[in-house]
Design an enzyme around this catalytic site. Sequence first.
Site, PDB file in Angstrom:
ATOM      1  N   ASN A  24       0.868  -1.210  -0.024  1.00 33.05           N
ATOM      2  CA  ASN A  24      -0.203  -0.038  -0.011  1.00 33.05           C
ATOM      3  C   ASN A  24       0.889   0.956  -0.057  1.00 33.05           C
ATOM      4  O   ASN A  24       2.079   1.057   0.177  1.00 33.05           O
ATOM      5  CB  ASN A  24      -0.919  -0.009   1.442  1.00 33.05           C
ATOM      6  CG  ASN A  24      -0.177  -0.019   2.583  1.00 33.05           C
ATOM      7  OD1 ASN A  24       0.492   1.051   2.724  1.00 33.05           O
ATOM      8  ND2 ASN A  24      -0.586  -1.023   3.282  1.00 33.05           N
ATOM      9  N   ASP A  57      -4.277  -6.003   5.286  1.00 34.76           N
ATOM     10  CA  ASP A  57      -5.232  -6.728   5.902  1.00 34.76           C
ATOM     11  C   ASP A  57      -5.260  -8.097   5.593  1.00 34.76           C
ATOM     12  O   ASP A  57      -5.395  -9.051   6.540  1.00 34.76           O
ATOM     13  CB  ASP A  57      -6.604  -6.083   5.766  1.00 34.76           C
ATOM     14  CG  ASP A  57      -6.924  -4.815   6.498  1.00 34.76           C
ATOM     15  OD1 ASP A  57      -6.325  -4.707   7.576  1.00 34.76           O
ATOM     16  OD2 ASP A  57      -7.369  -3.906   5.860  1.00 34.76           O
ATOM     17  N   LYS A  96       8.712 -18.249  -9.510  1.00 33.80           N
ATOM     18  CA  LYS A  96       7.879 -17.002 -10.116  1.00 33.80           C
ATOM     19  C   LYS A  96       6.599 -17.394 -10.795  1.00 33.80           C
ATOM     20  O   LYS A  96       6.893 -18.626 -11.494  1.00 33.80           O
ATOM     21  CB  LYS A  96       8.723 -16.213 -11.073  1.00 33.80           C
ATOM     22  CG  LYS A  96       7.944 -14.969 -11.542  1.00 33.80           C
ATOM     23  CD  LYS A  96       9.089 -14.438 -12.556  1.00 33.80           C
ATOM     24  CE  LYS A  96       8.270 -13.424 -13.280  1.00 33.80           C
ATOM     25  NZ  LYS A  96       8.579 -12.862 -14.675  1.00 33.80           N
ATOM     26  N   PRO A 146      -2.713 -11.446  10.858  1.00 34.77           N
ATOM     27  CA  PRO A 146      -3.207 -11.228  12.217  1.00 34.77           C
ATOM     28  C   PRO A 146      -3.509  -9.501  12.596  1.00 34.77           C
ATOM     29  O   PRO A 146      -2.593  -8.884  11.928  1.00 34.77           O
ATOM     30  CB  PRO A 146      -1.939 -11.605  13.046  1.00 34.77           C
ATOM     31  CG  PRO A 146      -0.918 -11.729  11.853  1.00 34.77           C
ATOM     32  CD  PRO A 146      -1.513 -11.678  10.613  1.00 34.77           C
ATOM     33  N   ILE A 173      -2.484  -6.626  14.608  1.00 35.83           N
ATOM     34  CA  ILE A 173      -1.242  -6.598  15.570  1.00 35.83           C
ATOM     35  C   ILE A 173      -1.843  -5.571  16.870  1.00 35.83           C
ATOM     36  O   ILE A 173      -1.584  -5.808  17.862  1.00 35.83           O
ATOM     37  CB  ILE A 173      -0.254  -5.813  14.977  1.00 35.83           C
ATOM     38  CG1 ILE A 173       0.419  -6.760  13.919  1.00 35.83           C
ATOM     39  CG2 ILE A 173       1.022  -5.516  16.026  1.00 35.83           C
ATOM     40  CD1 ILE A 173       1.462  -6.038  12.893  1.00 35.83           C
ATOM     41  N   PHE A 197      -4.253   3.923  14.770  1.00 40.81           N
ATOM     42  CA  PHE A 197      -4.252   4.717  13.817  1.00 40.81           C
ATOM     43  C   PHE A 197      -5.367   4.326  12.891  1.00 40.81           C
ATOM     44  O   PHE A 197      -5.632   3.148  12.771  1.00 40.81           O
ATOM     45  CB  PHE A 197      -3.150   5.181  13.071  1.00 40.81           C
ATOM     46  CG  PHE A 197      -2.341   6.410  13.700  1.00 40.81           C
ATOM     47  CD1 PHE A 197      -1.685   6.311  14.841  1.00 40.81           C
ATOM     48  CD2 PHE A 197      -2.168   7.568  12.731  1.00 40.81           C
ATOM     49  CE1 PHE A 197      -0.832   7.198  15.394  1.00 40.81           C
ATOM     50  CE2 PHE A 197      -1.495   8.461  13.308  1.00 40.81           C
ATOM     51  CZ  PHE A 197      -1.095   8.536  14.628  1.00 40.81           C
ATOM     52  N   LYS A 234     -13.651   1.023  16.538  1.00 34.69           N
ATOM     53  CA  LYS A 234     -12.292   0.412  16.409  1.00 34.69           C
ATOM     54  C   LYS A 234     -11.661   0.244  17.838  1.00 34.69           C
ATOM     55  O   LYS A 234     -11.134  -0.646  18.186  1.00 34.69           O
ATOM     56  CB  LYS A 234     -11.511   1.030  15.683  1.00 34.69           C
ATOM     57  CG  LYS A 234     -10.792   0.385  14.207  1.00 34.69           C
ATOM     58  CD  LYS A 234     -10.505   1.393  13.218  1.00 34.69           C
ATOM     59  CE  LYS A 234     -11.213   1.101  12.061  1.00 34.69           C
ATOM     60  NZ  LYS A 234     -10.582   1.852  10.893  1.00 34.69           N
ATOM     61  N   LYS A 277     -10.732  -3.494  19.192  1.00 33.83           N
ATOM     62  CA  LYS A 277      -9.381  -3.752  19.391  1.00 33.83           C
ATOM     63  C   LYS A 277      -8.626  -3.433  20.794  1.00 33.83           C
ATOM     64  O   LYS A 277      -7.551  -3.341  21.071  1.00 33.83           O
ATOM     65  CB  LYS A 277      -8.331  -2.943  18.148  1.00 33.83           C
ATOM     66  CG  LYS A 277      -8.881  -2.983  16.743  1.00 33.83           C
ATOM     67  CD  LYS A 277      -8.051  -2.587  15.917  1.00 33.83           C
ATOM     68  CE  LYS A 277      -8.551  -2.758  14.564  1.00 33.83           C
ATOM     69  NZ  LYS A 277      -7.477  -2.815  13.447  1.00 33.83           N
TER      70      LYS A 277
END
Length: 412
Positions: free
Chosen positions: A217, A285, A295, A313, A315, A332, A346, A350
Amino acid sequence: MTQQRVLLIISGGIAAYKSLELVRLLRKRGIAVRAVLTQSAAQFVTPLSLGVLTEDQVYEDLFDLKAEREIGHIQLSRQADLVVVAPATANILAKMANGIADDLATTLLLATDKPVLAVPAMNVRMWHHKATQRNLNQLRADGVQVMEPDDGAMACGEFGKGRLPEPEAIAAEIERLLSSVRPEPVEAPTDILNGRHILITAGPTHEPIDPVRYIANRSSGKQGFAIAAAAARAGARVTLVAGPVHLPTPAGVDRVDVETARDMLAAVEAALPADAAIMVAAVADWRTADAADQKLKKDGSGRPAPLTLVENPDILATLGHHAQRPALLVGFAAETQKIAEHAQAKLAKKRADWIVANDVSGPPGTSVMGGDANTVQIVTAAGIESWPSLPKGEVADKLIEKVAHALSSPRD
Ligand code: CTP
């Protein structure tokens, strides 16, 4: 060294387009620019192009309630080392000379306690008009620096004095004035985290598909690295678990480089115990169910090889439920809408204490991802704190100050 900051007020007039080049030249010189457009200037330059060049929010309307809530106009006018009005029309000069504050730009000019540079641009007759000259004399007497306009052909077809000086000349004048003002000190906390261990994750993770390809990302790692640097400056022992990024290790920080989410989790658990953990990483994710050893080749069928993804997982959630859960756990979240609602959810899911929600809803090109500024809201069980758009270094300092305060306060 603290970055110097200019508040650039652009008033209406054909020369307003040159302000874009001015912003570019100032940024090239390492000067941060926050721009304010008057209503008529917005007819000549768009907030979008200014936003991209300044990498900051562009302020336009006095009654923009969102901006008023996040950053008062008094604050806006003082978070700069120098206020520059370029181009300054005869109209705005007249208002400045008479203390009229009837829009955001003129209100800021009346509220500021910082040096002001006016760079007039107008038709030659307007320039020579007694009223304009009287206003300019008044402004000079009030301590405003006034740059002389250039002579030459005008957009209106006339010839004479009143042209906006070249952006290069304005930038040089701004640099000269800035060299004589001390930058506004950004409160850099020192020693407030002495003896504490702060664990930080930053950057993206790379999830391999085969030996040459991976899922990734756009996270640059800048915000997490800035927080690690701020924590180290504040006297903490800092462990920074970093995904693949091209950033130097901040002074005094122990860095552990990882590739995948699972490596990141292992490095985080190995670094426990910690007094606070700040999970800034944009962890992928999902990962491929089984990364190929060789390859993947095209098989001639025209169909790509199927990719099966499994969830990585979490974290932050793992730490939230960990036997060695840090006393303060900060996550965050990138949000574009219903920021508070999503962040609250969230927090609970979490078991985090705070979620720092990034507003990533800005126009393309002004994204926080990879950029230097960030607009955040801190969501806690107690409520929501909104911070104005700030350079990532300042977000880091403020956050570390808040962390230090929380760690030193008895928990209720
Ligand atoms: N996080 C993590 N491990 C993961 C995923 C996320 O530690 N596998 C952490 C991030 O470091 C961040 C927070 O969890 O602190 C972000 O949570 P997430 O649910 O991924 O939020 P968003 O990225 O905003 O994604 P979404 O809203 O799509 O759920």
